[in-house]
Design an enzyme around this catalytic site. Structure first.
Site, short mmCIF file in Angstrom:
data_model
loop_
_atom_site.label_atom_id
_atom_site.label_comp_id
_atom_site.label_asym_id
_atom_site.label_seq_id
_atom_site.Cartn_x
_atom_site.Cartn_y
_atom_site.Cartn_z
N GLU A 195 0.86 -1.04 0.00
CA GLU A 195 0.08 -0.04 0.09
C GLU A 195 0.81 1.27 0.05
OE1 GLU A 195 -3.22 0.15 -0.02
OE2 GLU A 195 -3.71 -1.93 0.02
N CYS A 252 -2.19 9.53 2.43
CA CYS A 252 -1.79 8.62 0.96
C CYS A 252 -2.74 9.34 -0.12
CB CYS A 252 -1.54 7.67 1.26
SG CYS A 252 -3.13 6.48 1.88
P1 NAD Z 1 7.28 4.89 7.87
O1 NAD Z 1 8.43 5.88 8.00
O2 NAD Z 1 6.34 4.90 9.10
O3 NAD Z 1 7.65 3.65 6.93
C1 NAD Z 1 6.60 2.45 7.19
C2 NAD Z 1 7.14 1.41 7.66
O4 NAD Z 1 8.36 1.04 7.13
C3 NAD Z 1 7.42 1.63 9.20
O5 NAD Z 1 6.77 0.70 9.79
C4 NAD Z 1 9.08 1.60 9.30
O6 NAD Z 1 9.46 1.26 10.37
C5 NAD Z 1 9.25 0.60 7.94
N1 NAD Z 1 10.65 1.02 7.58
C6 NAD Z 1 11.47 2.01 7.52
N2 NAD Z 1 12.63 1.80 6.76
C7 NAD Z 1 12.76 0.79 6.57
C8 NAD Z 1 13.61 -0.22 6.09
N3 NAD Z 1 14.81 0.24 5.60
N4 NAD Z 1 13.43 -1.49 6.02
C9 NAD Z 1 12.48 -2.14 6.61
N5 NAD Z 1 11.42 -1.24 7.03
C10 NAD Z 1 11.72 -0.01 7.09
O7 NAD Z 1 6.13 5.86 6.70
P2 NAD Z 1 6.72 6.42 5.32
O8 NAD Z 1 7.27 5.66 4.45
O9 NAD Z 1 7.33 7.67 5.49
O10 NAD Z 1 5.09 6.51 4.91
C11 NAD Z 1 4.75 7.70 4.23
C12 NAD Z 1 4.35 7.06 2.61
O11 NAD Z 1 3.49 5.86 2.91
C13 NAD Z 1 3.94 7.69 1.69
O12 NAD Z 1 4.47 7.84 0.36
C14 NAD Z 1 2.50 7.63 1.84
O13 NAD Z 1 1.89 8.08 0.48
C15 NAD Z 1 2.38 6.12 2.03
N6 NAD Z 1 1.03 5.79 2.67
C16 NAD Z 1 0.38 4.74 1.74
C17 NAD Z 1 -0.91 4.42 2.43
C18 NAD Z 1 -1.66 3.55 1.82
O14 NAD Z 1 -2.92 2.94 2.25
N7 NAD Z 1 -1.52 3.19 0.41
C19 NAD Z 1 -1.25 4.96 3.65
C20 NAD Z 1 -0.30 5.67 4.24
C21 NAD Z 1 0.81 6.28 3.66
#
Ligand code: NAD
Length: 468
Positions: free
Chosen positions: A222, A256
């Site tokens: 997602e 998102c």
């Molecule tokens: P985040 O920083 O919370 O990361 C998401 C998850 O990935 C966390 O649990 C984190 O611990 C893990 N993570 C981070 N680095 C990692 C690595 N190197 N290896 C493994 N796991 C790792 O969130 P984010 O990425 O900043 O989220 C924002 C993005 O998510 C935006 O692009 C947003 O559009 C997208 N998003 C999508 C949805 C959806 O439902 N499609 C919902 C919310 C956010």
């Protein structure tokens, strides 16, 4: 988004193999398969949410400054509705789905039989830290799985409260919450799962998918991206502005599926800007920093990332920041360069670029020249215009004459396409994501027609051509 978390998996110094093994043992015992167990767990999760509503809303407020109403609509209440819908339909979803059987296999019965996948990993993101962790968990429970939940480390208070409450309410032999960041995620990704459900940015999505590939584990990703919003000059200006403001500035734009930018038919941009400004003042007052209904930015790193987007662009409204909170006022940018960072990266914050285009066809071309978005919005009073946008573009979801409201319908699968993700959930789509739909054909010993067995003949072949 820029400043993504480290783009490579770190070498894990911790190991969760024992955790996974213990959950797998519980799964193999068969306890998660029954309708009763699934319902009891969904009821327990419902109790968890109801009995701890105040503390949960407080945690969400501490993490993101979410108002009680917003936190209820988009997180707490959203999950309760999801559980209610799931409980209502679960029995039906679990039933074998009968299909017809070809003549050659008569007498026989054919079914598609959903079965649980096993032990699944759910990795949540920080922007809706409760919803994005527990909505997939509801689907995983409904489908009869064991799960590890990994909340986002950036939403600290929500992560803490989830880790505290889940063991108090749920069957702990079938679920575990693992808190932490990259190191814990990497260690979890090193294990073998039956499914990985990840919500977050594209860069980490690639890490998740490559880790899953090592074990041939299926994934749901997602992800995000830039969700466009087209505005035609025939639209109802007041309602359009109100609904754009609702969708864009909920959670201070950290959604998102928030409209990332607006493509507006040339000549109509100033009217739209004025209407949005008016609506912003009406919803958040003259000073949004003193409004309880206006959210914070998750941390100062993200605040500075957002500030960077305003360099060299035409800010026509807002642009103020508050480091202490941290927050940024609702901000409008007019006609930024197409190669500027704000038009290249997902904004994920309270800045809305307004981009004039010559026609609706130009808007469609603009969208089709870019990665497929997670959501697409279109405002017009002309159904032909709306239908042409729906037909000629591709996106995870599309909603006309409104913004994120489609999320409230659990009958609609939610997920991305192309760069905005793969797989979907909500309602039955979530149940199916966490199930394997097994093919079952039940045969009897009667009528064992020799036509399909050797030795073959022209006559048998002519019969086979009729029966197959
Ligand atoms: P985040 O920083 O919370 O990361 C998401 C998850 O990935 C966390 O649990 C984190 O611990 C893990 N993570 C981070 N680095 C990692 C690595 N190197 N290896 C493994 N796991 C790792 O969130 P984010 O990425 O900043 O989220 C924002 C993005 O998510 C935006 O692009 C947003 O559009 C997208 N998003 C999508 C949805 C959806 O439902 N499609 C919902 C919310 C956010």
């Amino acid at each position: 988004m820029s400043n993504q978390p480290t783009l490579h998996a770190v070498e894990p110094s911790i190991c969760f193999l024992d955790t996974v093994a213990s959950l797998q043992t519980s799964f193999k015992s068969g306890k998660t398969h029954s309708l009763e167990w699934r319902k009891s767990q969904l009821d327990a999760l419902k109790r968890l949410l109801i009995e701890n509503e105040k503390d949960i809303l407080h945690a969400l407020h501490q993490d993101l400054g979410k108002s009680e109403s917003e936190a209820y609509v988009a997180e707490h209440g959203f999950l309760l509705t999801d559980i209610k819908h799931t409980l209502k339909h679960l029995n039906k979803w679990m039933q074998p789905r009968k299909v017809s059987t070809p003549l050659i296999a008569w007498p026989g019965k054919s079914f598609q039989q959903p079965e649980p996948l096993g032990t699944v990993l759910i990795i949540g993101a920080w922007n809706y830290p409760l919803q994005l962790l527990l909505a997939p968990y509801i689907a995983a429970l409904a489908a009869g799985n064991c799960a590890v939940l990994k909340p986002s480390e950036l939403a600290v208070e929500t992560s803490t409260i989830v880790a505290k409450l889940i063991p108090q309410y749920m069957d702990t032999s079938c679920v575990e919450v693992i808190e932490g960041g990259k190191e814990e995620s990497s260690a979890l990704l090193a294990c073998k799962w039956d499914h990985i459900f990840y919500t977050g940015g594209e860069a980490v999505g690639k890490i998740v998918m490559s880790a899953a590939a090592r074990h041939l584990t299926p994934v749901t990703l997602e992800l995000g991206g830039k969700s466009p919003c087209i505005v035609d000059s025939s639209t109802n200006l007041k309602i359009t502005a109100r609904r754009i403001v609702w969708g864009k500035w909920m959670n201070a734009g950290q959604t998102c599926i928030a409209p990332d930018y607006v493509l507006v038919v040339k000549g109509f941009e100033q009217k739209l800007i004025d209407a949005i400004k008016k609506e912003l003042k009406s919803q958040f007052g003259k000073n949004p920093f003193s409004s309880d209904d206006y959210g914070n930015i998750i941390n100062t790193r993200h605040l500075h990332r957002l500030q960077g987007y305003l360099d060299g662009v035409n800010v026509v409204y807002g642009g103020d920041i508050n480091e202490a909170r941290p927050a940024m006022t609702p901000t409008l940018v007019l006609d930024p360069a197409k190669d500027s960072a704000i038009m290249q990266e997902e904004i994920f914050g309270p800045i809305l670029p307004i981009v004039p285009v010559a026609s609706i066809d130009e808007a469609i071309g603009f969208i089709n020249d870019r990665p497929k978005p997670l959501a697409l919005y279109a405002f017009s009073d002309d159904d032909k215009v709306l239908n042409s946008i729906i037909d000629k573009t591709s996106s995870g979801s599309v909603c006309t004459n409104d913004t994120m409201i489609f999320m409230t319908n659990p009958e609609l699968p939610f997920g991305g396409v192309g760069n905005s993700g793969m797989g979907s959930y909500h309602g039955q789509a979530g149940f199916d994501t966490f199930s394997h739909v097994k093919t079952v054909m039940k045969r009897a010993f009667a009528l064992d027609a020799p036509v399909r067995y050797a030795p073959f003949s022209k006559f048998k072949l002519s019969l086979l051509k009729k029966f197959l």
